[in-house]
Design a protein around this motif. Structure first.
Motif: not given
Length: 108
Positions: A60-61, A81-97, A99-107
């Motif tokens: 995610l980093a 001009a870009l006085p500020q910018a922010e990105v927040v990354a979140t993830s959701q792991r697979s319920a069955t495995d 070690t796998n990702y179902d979703l990586i979301h960037l805000k």
């Protein structure tokens, strides 16, 4: 590619290399990328120390850093001009495995 200058074609032609090694502590690794070195741990529930950032956090980093670099570079190219910018990354792991990702979301 690892480069401090997006227009550096010589750096763009070199492959990026990241290496890692185990340590004497089970579940702890030293990761090296260029001249940067840091510790990464597996989670406590997986038998590691769980004190340092883990693989999921590093993923995610990396995605967050990439997104911010693109935003900043494009703003500069467009003369915005870009006085500020922010990105927040979140993830959701697979319920069955988990070690796998179902979703990586960037805000952005």
């Amino acid at each position: 590619m690892i480069s401090t200058n997006a227009n550096d074609t010589e750096a763009a032609e070199r492959p990026a290399t990241v290496s890692g090694r185990v340590t004497d502590t089970h579940g702890r690794f030293v990761i090296s990328a260029s001249a940067n070195h840091f510790v990464s741990d597996t989670k406590r529930k997986s038998g590691g120390p769980g004190e340092a950032i883990g693989a999921g956090g590093l993923l995610l980093a990396a995605v967050t850093s990439c997104a911010l670099g693109i935003i900043q570079r494009k703003a500069k190219e467009l003369g915005i001009a870009l006085p500020q910018a922010e990105v927040v990354a979140t993830s959701q792991r697979s319920a069955t495995d988990p070690t796998n990702y179902d979703l990586i979301h960037l805000k952005i």
